[in-house]
Design an enzyme around this catalytic site. Structure first.
Site, PDB file in Angstrom:
ATOM      1  N   PRO A   1       0.826  -1.214   0.000  1.00 43.89           N
ATOM      2  CA  PRO A   1       0.000   0.000   0.000  1.00 43.89           C
ATOM      3  C   PRO A   1       0.857   1.259   0.000  1.00 43.89           C
ATOM      4  CG  PRO A   1      -0.722  -1.551   1.694  1.00 43.89           C
ATOM      5  CD  PRO A   1       0.581  -2.058   1.169  1.00 43.89           C
TER       6      PRO A   1
ATOM      7  N   SER B   1      10.528 -18.430   3.884  1.00 43.10           N
ATOM      8  CA  SER B   1      11.854 -17.820   3.711  1.00 43.10           C
ATOM      9  C   SER B   1      12.711 -17.918   4.962  1.00 43.10           C
ATOM     10  CB  SER B   1      11.702 -16.352   3.300  1.00 43.10           C
ATOM     11  OG  SER B   1      11.069 -15.624   4.311  1.00 43.10           O
TER      12      SER B   1
ATOM     13  N   LYS C   1      13.824  -7.132   1.568  1.00 46.04           N
ATOM     14  CA  LYS C   1      14.616  -7.813   2.590  1.00 46.04           C
ATOM     15  C   LYS C   1      16.021  -7.218   2.684  1.00 46.04           C
ATOM     16  CE  LYS C   1      12.085 -12.184   2.276  1.00 46.04           C
ATOM     17  NZ  LYS C   1      12.094 -13.584   1.858  1.00 46.04           N
TER      18      LYS C   1
END
Length: 777
Positions: free
Chosen positions: A356, A677, A720
Site C-alpha cells: 500500500p 523464507s 529484505k
C-alpha cells in the site's frame, strides 16, 4: 377644556375602544367585574384603558397605555362560568394620571380631554377634508369584506368633520395597537392625517394582496388547464385504442435513429420501444422498460476518442508525477510506442502489484493523462456478488447494469482507461463466482462480446485500456492472473522517499494547509528521520500524513505567534511529531550461540527476524513459540530432520535428540509470522545451539530448506535487503537462484552489503557459524 375626575377603571386585553364606538366585550377578572358594578352604582361611567401585554393578569400602572376612553355602560349580561358581557359606548378621551385604588377594583385619577371644534381655515378646506376621508374610507370599504354596507352608508351621510373622523376611526377593522395610535393622538389635525395614512396604507396592502392572488390563480388555472387537456387527450386516445405514451416513444425512436451503434443494438431498442408502446395498461412494466431504453441510449456504443501517443509528452508527465518506478514507466512507454505504430493493437491488461502507498492508483491516473482519455476507477475491494460485475437481469426489482457497464456509461466513450482497484480483495460466495466474471472482462479473446445481464446485448470491451492493482498475487486465481501482465511496484528506499517528499508530498501538503515554502521549510534530515523513525511502510502514505501533521502545527504556530517562518529540522522534529514511533532492531554487538538473524517480507516492506534456539535436557520434544504460521512450523520440522541426518558430520551423539528438548522462539510473540523464507535461518540457529558454535552477529539470511539441505529461492528480495541494510547487517546470504533478481535492484540498496549466494546448507553453515566443523579438522 380639561378636568380631573376619579372613576372606576377596567384594563382591556387585545382591544382598544375609541370615542363614538359602541361595542361589547367579555370580562372575567374579579377586579374588572367589581369595577363595572361600581360604575353602575355611580353614574355608569367607566375608564377603559388597553394593556400593553395581553398576558399580564394583574396589570400595574406601567403595564397600561396612558390614553384611554371614558365610556358609558349601556348593558350588562351575565354568562356562565362567572363571565360578564358588557355593552359600552365610547365618549371622551382621557389621560391616566395614576391608579388610586387596586382592590377590590381599580379606580383611577384621569384627566378628561375635552375636544373643541377643529380650527380649519375656510369651509372649502373642511369640505375637501370631509370628501377626501369619505372617498378613502369608501374605497377601503369596497375592498374589505369586514366593513358592512350599512356601516359604509352611515359614514357616507356624515357631514361634520369631527364626527366623521371619530366614526371612521371607530369603524376601522384594524389591529388594536394601530387603533391605540389613533387614540393617543390628541391633536385633531394630526389624528386626521394619521387616519388618512392608515386608510391609504390598508388600500395599498389589499391591492398588492389581490395582485398576488391573481398571479397565483393564473398559475393554478394554467396547471389545471394542462391537466384537464392531458386527461382529455388520454381519454380520446383510449377511445381510439392508441397509447398515451406515444410521445415518449417517438422521442426514443428519434434518439435511436440518431445514435451511433451497431444494427444489432438498434434492432433491440426498436423491439423494446414497441413493447413500451403496448405497456399502457401496466405503469410498473412501462417504468422498467423506460429505464432500460434510457440506459441503452446513454451507452457509448460506437463513440470513441483516438489515443494521444506522444511518447515525449508521456515521458515528461510520468517523470514529473512519479519518482522512481522505472520498470513501470518503461512498460507504459513501450505500450504507447506499440499503439502509435499499429494504430490499434491489443490493449494489454497491466497488473500493478505492490505494498500500500506505493503509487499504484496514481500511475493509472497518469497513464490516462498521457493518453488524454477519460479515467474510470472501479473499486473491487469486498465485491462478492457476481451481479456487481455482470449486472442484474432487468426483470428483477431494482435491476441495474454492472460496474463495468456503468463505468463505460459514465466515461461517455467505448475506449476509456479503466482502473480495477484492489482486484486481490474480491471475494466469492453463494451469489456467484466474481473472479470468473472478471475473467470474461479481462480476457482479450472474450471481452469484445462481453454480456452484461442487464443490457442483454454484447458490449465491446476490447478497446478499453484496463489497469488493475493488487497488494498481493496470493489471492488471485491462476486463470485470472494468466490474463494480466504483472508489474511489481516495490518498496521505496529511504532515498526515494526523500525525493518523493521533496518533489510531491511537501508541496502538496503546504498547498492543502494554506502555507508557502517561504513560511515552512522541512530539512532533508527531518524527512529522512520521519521515514526511518516515524513511519514503517513500503510506500509513502504515512509519510504524507506525518508531513500533514507538521503543516497543521506549523499553521497554528504562525497564526497564533505571528511567526514569519517555521523551520523543521532533525533536531526539533520531536516538537511536531512527538517521540519516535519505530526503532530498527540493529545487528547484535557480539556473536552468540543459537541466535541467527533472518529476513522477512511484510505488507509494509521488509523486516529482520531474530530466531533464538535453546537446547536443554529433556525427552526429545520440539517447542515452537512466537505465533508461527503453518509454513514456518513445517520449515522447523524440515530443519530438524536435515540436522538429524547430518548429525554425525558435526559429532552430535546419537542419543542427543532423545535426551534433549529444542525450543525455537521468534521474539515479538504478538505478531503473527509466516512465509517460506525462514527455513535456513532456523536450521542454522538449531545447529549453532546443538554444536555450541557461535553464529555471526553481522550476518543475515533468507531462503527455504529442503530435507536434503538444498536452499530454495524466495521473493521480496529488494525489501529484505533494504531491511538488512537498515539494521546494520554487513553480509547477507541469498539463494543462488535469486542471483538474477540482484541485477534489477538499484546499487543504492546493494552498496555496502556483501551478498553471498548459497545453494546448499553446507555453504550457509560455513559462512554463518564460527569455529571449525568436525570434518575439516
Amino acid at each position: 377644556m380639561r378636568k380631573k375626575i376619579s372613576i372606576p377603571m377596567v384594563a382591556l386585553r387585545g382591544m382598544t375602544i375609541l370615542p363614538e364606538m359602541v361595542v361589547h366585550f367579555d370580562i372575567s377578572r374579579e377586579r374588572s367585574i367589581d369595577a363595572v358594578q361600581e360604575a353602575m352604582a355611580e353614574e355608569q361611567k367607566i375608564m377603559l384603558v388597553t394593556q400593553r401585554d395581553i398576558e399580564v393578569e394583574n396589570p400595574e400602572e406601567s403595564d397600561l397605555y396612558r390614553v384611554g376612553t371614558i365610556a358609558t355602560v349601556k348593558q350588562i349580561l351575565k354568562l356562565p362560568r362567572q363571565i360578564l358581557r358588557v355593552l359600552v359606548a365610547g365618549e371622551e378621551r382621557a389621560i391616566l394620571d395614576n391608579i388610586e385604588v387596586t382592590d377590590p377594583y381599580m379606580r383611577a385619577n384621569v384627566t378628561v380631554i375635552g375636544e373643541d371644534e377643529p380650527e380649519i381655515a375656510g369651509d372649502i378646506n373642511k369640505e375637501a377634508m370631509v370628501r377626501g376621508l369619505k372617498d378613502m374610507y369608501l374605497e377601503y370599504a369596497m375592498r374589505n369584506p369586514k366593513v358592512t354596507k350599512d356601516m359604509a352608508n352611515q359614514i357616507k351621510d356624515i357631514t361634520d368633520l369631527k364626527k366623521l373622523v371619530n366614526q371612521v376611526s371607530a369603524n376601522l377593522p384594524i389591529h388594536y395597537t394601530e387603533l391605540q395610535e389613533i387614540l393617543d393622538e390628541t391633536d385633531f389635525m394630526k389624528r386626521y392625517e394619521l387616519l388618512a395614512f392608515k386608510l391609504v396604507n390598508e388600500v395599498q396592502i389589499m391591492n398588492i394582496r389581490d395582485e398576488i392572488q391573481i398571479k397565483v390563480k393564473e398559475r393554478v388555472d394554467e396547471h389545471q388547464r394542462e391537466y384537464i387537456l392531458r386527461e382529455q387527450l388520454k381519454l380520446i386516445r383510449e377511445e381510439l385504442g392508441e397509447d398515451t405514451t406515444i410521445s415518449d416513444a417517438e422521442e426514443f425512436e428519434q434518439s435511436v435513429a440518431e445514435m451511433q451503434a451497431p444494427d444489432e443494438i438498434k434492432e433491440k431498442l426498436k423491439k423494446e420501444i414497441n413493447r413500451f408502446k403496448s405497456s399502457m395498461q401496466s405503469p410498473a412494466e412501462a417504468g422498467v422498460i423506460r429505464t432500460y431504453i434510457e440506459t441503452m441510449l446513454e451507452m457509448p456504443w460506437d463513440k470513441r476518442v483516438d489515443d494521444f501517443t506522444d511518447i515525449k509528452y508521456a515521458k515528461e508527465l510520468l517523470e514529473a508525477e512519479h519518482y522512481g518506478l522505472e520498470e513501470v514507466k518503461e512498460r507504459i512507454l513501450e505500450y504507447l510506442a506499440v499503439r502509435a505504430l499499429t494504430k490499434k493493437g491489443d490493449s494489454p491488461i497491466l497488473c500493478l502489484v505492490g505494498p500500500p502507498g506505493t503509487g499504484k492508483t496514481s500511475i493509472a491516473k497518469s497513464l490516462a493523462k498521457a493518453l488524454k482519455k477519460p479515467y474510470v476507477r472501479i473499486s473491487l475491494g469486498g465485491v462478492r456478488d457476481e451481479a456487481e460485475i455482470r449486472g442484474h437481469r432487468k426483470t428483477y426489482v431494482g435491476a441495474m447494469p454492472g460496474r463495468i457497464a456503468n463505468g463505460i456509461k459514465s466515461a461517455g466513450i467505448k475506449n476509456p482507461l479503466m482502473l480495477l482497484d484492489e482486484i486481490d480483495k474480491v471475494s466469492t460466495d453463494y451469489k456467484g463466482d466474481t473472479f470468473s466474471a472478471l475473467l470474461e472482462v479481462l480476457d482479450s479473446e472474450q471481452n469484445n462480446k462481453f454480456r452484461d445481464h442487464y443490457l442483454e446485448v454484447p458490449l465491446d470491451l476490447s478497446e478499453v485500456t484496463f489497469v488493475t492493482t493488487a497488494n498481493t498475487l496470493q489471492t488471485i486465481p491462476r486463470p485470472l492472473l494468466d490474463r494480466m501482465e504483472v508489474i511489481e511496484v516495490n518498496s521505496y528506499t529511504e532515498n526515494e522517499k526523500l525525493h518523493i517528499a521533496e518533489r510531491h508530498l511537501i508541496p502538496k501538503q503546504l498547498a492543502r494547509h494554506g502555507l508557502t515554502k517561504e513560511q515552512v521549510t522541512i530539512s532533508k534530515g527531518a524527512v529522512w528521520k520521519m521515514a526511518r523513525n516515524y513511519t514503517k511502510e513500503a510506500g509513502v502514505r504515512q509519510l504524507e500524513r506525518e508531513i500533514g501533521n507538521i503543516c497543521r502545527k506549523a499553521a497554528r504556530e504562525i497564526y497564533e505567534s505571528n511567526k514569519k517562518k517555521v523551520q523543521v529540522t532533525e533536531r526539533n522534529l520531536w516538537k511536531y511529531l512527538g517521540k519516535e514511533k519505530f526503532t530498527y532492531q540493529m545487528a547484535n554487538a557480539e556473536d552468540e550461540i543459537g541466535i541467527v538473524r533472518g529476513l522477512a517480507w511484510t505488507s509494509v516492506g521488509g523486516d529482520t527476524l531474530q530466531i533464538e534456539v535453546n537446547v536443554m535436557p529433556g525427552k526429545g520434544d520440539i517447542m515452537l513459540t512466537g505465533q508461527l504460521g503453518d509454513v514456518m512450523k513445517e520449515s522447523a520440522q524440515t530443519g530438524i530432520s536435515y540436522i538429524r541426518s547430518i548429525s554425525s558430520k558435526y559429532k552430535v551423539p546419537e542419543n542427543f535428540f532423545d535426551e534433549h528438548d529444542i525450543h525455537i522462539h521468534i521474539p515479538e510473540g504478538a505478531v503473527p509470522k509466516d512465509g517460506p523464507s525462514a527455513g535456513i535461518t532456523m536450521a542454522t540457529a538449531m545447529i549453532s545451539a546443538i554444536t555450541g558454535r557461535k553464529a555471526r552477529a553481522d550476518i543475515a539470511m533468507t531462503g527455504e530448506i529442503t530435507l536434503r539441505g538444498r536452499v530454495l529461492p524466495i521473493g521480496g528480495l529488494k525489501e529484505k535487503l533494504l531491511a538488512a541494510k537498515n539494521a546494520g547487517i554487513k553480509t547477507v546470504l541469498v539463494p543462488k537462484e535469486n542471483e538474477k533478481d540482484i541485477e534489477e535492484i538499484s546499487t543504492e540498496i546493494t552498496k555496502g552489503l556483501e551478498i553471498i549466494f548459497v545453494s546448499q546448507m553446507d555453504e550457509v553453515l560455513k559462512a554463518a557459524l564460527k569455529g571449525r566443523s568436525s570434518d575439516s579438522k
